[in-house]
Design an enzyme around this catalytic site. Structure first.
Site, short mmCIF file in Angstrom:
data_model
loop_
_atom_site.label_atom_id
_atom_site.label_comp_id
_atom_site.label_asym_id
_atom_site.label_seq_id
_atom_site.Cartn_x
_atom_site.Cartn_y
_atom_site.Cartn_z
N LYS A 72 31.34 -40.62 -37.12
CA LYS A 72 31.81 -41.79 -36.34
C LYS A 72 31.91 -42.77 -37.33
O LYS A 72 31.10 -43.19 -38.17
CB LYS A 72 31.01 -42.11 -35.29
CG LYS A 72 31.54 -43.25 -34.39
CD LYS A 72 30.62 -43.13 -33.07
CE LYS A 72 31.10 -44.39 -32.23
NZ LYS A 72 30.32 -44.47 -30.88
N SER A 148 32.60 -44.30 -26.36
CA SER A 148 33.36 -45.00 -27.67
C SER A 148 33.56 -43.89 -28.84
O SER A 148 34.44 -44.26 -29.70
CB SER A 148 32.93 -46.37 -28.12
OG SER A 148 31.35 -45.94 -28.72
N SER A 172 28.39 -43.27 -24.76
CA SER A 172 29.50 -42.87 -25.71
C SER A 172 29.47 -41.63 -26.43
O SER A 172 30.60 -41.27 -27.37
CB SER A 172 29.51 -44.07 -26.91
OG SER A 172 30.12 -44.98 -26.30
N1 GLN Z 1 31.26 -47.64 -22.70
C1 GLN Z 1 30.10 -48.38 -22.78
C2 GLN Z 1 30.44 -49.67 -23.38
O1 GLN Z 1 31.34 -49.99 -23.55
C3 GLN Z 1 29.21 -47.62 -23.73
C4 GLN Z 1 29.47 -47.50 -25.02
C5 GLN Z 1 28.51 -46.93 -26.05
O2 GLN Z 1 27.84 -46.29 -25.72
N2 GLN Z 1 28.59 -47.38 -27.19
O3 GLN Z 1 29.50 -50.65 -23.50
#
Ligand code: GLN
Length: 483
Positions: A72, A148, A172
């Site tokens: 990532k 994400s 995410s």
């Molecule tokens: N969807 C969540 C957010 O927007 C989690 C994101 C994540 O775990 N990095 O914060």
């Protein structure tokens, strides 16, 4: 030969038997990426030369010897870009060092290969918040991969990566894994060093693996965990061999179903798949127990106070002075900061910084931040009580299968509700895994559905064992998208 389709475990066997070499794997993978990444958009960049060079000297007698792992784009790998899906860092930052997780993977023989797209600074649930390109779901190119870590899930689910690293702050790793039909694991907070992971919300962030199988997940986890003097929140706990107990079955395992998680609004195909999986677990010898997590309804609100608060502090470092984007507009120091940040950050990141600064400001701190911290404690205590009764907790990973591109991206609240089942494990610091458990049929396309297993603090071994027993007695993980 198409080695890109294989799991780590099967490649390892073939490497050790000298049927194939690490160079064969990198070469096949590079071909698969060239063929399918234009459609999937999983990778932002890839240095095939560097991977080939590392593969040529890889020691296949090591536990991950010669296995390429895609990363990532918020985890630092020496000499490679690390954009966090942001214009702020695109073309202006090259990682000068390896994150601890990369140091450890390399020490086990793995070869970091390729940089994966993500929501900008990991804020989002569809990868549409990336400023650097669209990533698509391998099961339906009209749909999002989740986020994400959307690039991670799309590459593994789309068989253009053997396995990938992601980061999970509120879901995410698990949510995109669920939407792309792969296995995603968020370790206990403190298991894996955050050194070299660009910080989003430091009290919630964890790095973890996205893989094709549960066994691969256990294998990668073996080499990610451990105390690190560079991250004071890492735990000084012994790291078991997570692969060793995998196959011992789940007779007598007590699986909790939290009544607050089986709510209206969940997509019928998700409810049906998780209900069928519950029966399946019972048939494998598990005991299903109803439990309650009474503060579940505070989870999303608590997270969306605490995560932006921490993000607003963490992102203060992007000031155009030391690294990253710098405005060309001449002005005084304040104007320099304002223009740099206005130009460099995308809309969701700005929204989080505003929210976070607001909830931390004097006058509102007690009403929002402090209250959210208290709610976080209650959520953690809910789990502690539930784990007096059960060994793991089962739920859907995400409330619905993959949305169409653009379907929820203009509605932040809908986007935030994607995390309703995953957030609590981050707030409570608990390990959790998503495994494929079925498909939804949408307009003639099969869309993967995942189930989530949450375990007690430091008990990754049990959720892995339960996930393995489920996976091995079902066929969901064998299905491949036809791209
Ligand atoms: N969807 C969540 C957010 O927007 C989690 C994101 C994540 O775990 N990095 O914060």
């Amino acid at each position: 030969m198409n080695l890109a389709n294989e799991s780590i475990t099967s490649l390892r066997q073939r490497l050790v038997a000298k049927e194939i070499t690490p160079t064969d794997i990198v070469t096949d993978l590079a071909k698969a990426i060239e063929a399918r990444n234009p459609a999937l958009g999983s990778y932002l960049s890839i240095d095939v030369e560097a991977a080939l060079k590392e593969a040529s000297t890889a020691d296949v007698s090591q536990p991950l010897g010669g296995i390429p792992i895609a990363i990532k784009d918020n985890i630092n790998v020496t000499g490679q870009p690390c954009t966090c899906g942001s214009k702020f860092l695109q073309g202006t930052y090259t990682a000068p060092y390896d994150a601890t997780s990369i140091v450890q993977l390399r020490a086990a023989g793995a070869v970091p290969m390729g940089r994966l797209n993500m929501d900008e600074f990991a804020m989002g649930s569809t990868t549409e918040n990336s400023a650097l390109g669209v990533t698509r779901n391998p099961w339906d190119l009209e749909r999002v991969p989740g986020g994400s870590s959307g690039g991670s899930a799309s590459s593994v689910g789309g068989h253009i990566a053997i396995a990938a690293l992601g980061s999970d702050t509120g879901g995410s790793i698990r949510q995109p894994a669920s939407l792309c039909g792969c296995v995603g694991l968020k370790p206990t907070y403190g298991r894996v060093s955050r050194y070299g992971l660009v910080a989003f919300a430091s009290s919630l962030d964890q790095i973890g693996p996205l893989t094709k199988t549960v066994e691969d997940s256990a294998l990668l986890l073996n080499h990610l965990c451990g105390k690190d003097s560079r991250d004071s929140t890492t735990l000084d706990e012994s790291v078991p061999d997570f692969t060793s107990g995998l196959k011992s079955g789940i007779k007598g395992l007590r699986i909790g179903l939290p009544k607050e998680y089986f709510i209206e609004g969940v997509h019928p195909a998700v409810s049906a798949a998780v209900a069928a999986a519950t029966k399946h677990f019972e048939s494998l010898g598990a005991e299903i127990v109803g439990v309650s997590l009474p503060h579940t309804d505070c989870g999303v609100a608590t997270y969306y106070v605490l995560a932006p608060a921490e993000a607003s502090a963490n992102l203060a470092r992007f000031d155009g002075v030391r690294y990253g984007h710098r405005t060309a507009i001449q002005g005084d120091l304040l104007e320099h900061y304002m223009n740099t940040r206005a130009e460099g950050f995308g809309p969701e990141v700005k929204r989080r910084i505003l929210l976070g600064t607001y909830v931390l400001s004097s006058g509102y701190y007690d009403a929002y931040y402090l209250k959210a911290q208290r709610a976080r404690t209650l959520i953690r205590q809910d789990f502690e009580k539930a784990f007096e009764q059960v060994d793991v907790i089962l739920s859907p990973t995400a409330p619905s299968p993959a949305h169409k591109l653009g379907e929820i991206s203009n509605d932040p609240l809908k986007m935030y509700l994607e995390d309703v089942f995953t957030i609590a494990a981050n707030l409570a610091g608990l390990p959790a895994i998503s495994v494929p458990c079925g498909f939804a049929d949408e307009g003639g396309k099969k869309l993967p559905v995942g189930l989530q297993l949450v375990g007690p603090h430091l008990d990754e071994a049990t959720i892995l064992r339960a996930a393995y027993a489920y996976e091995q007695s079902t066929d969901w993980h064998k299905a491949k998208p036809s791209i």
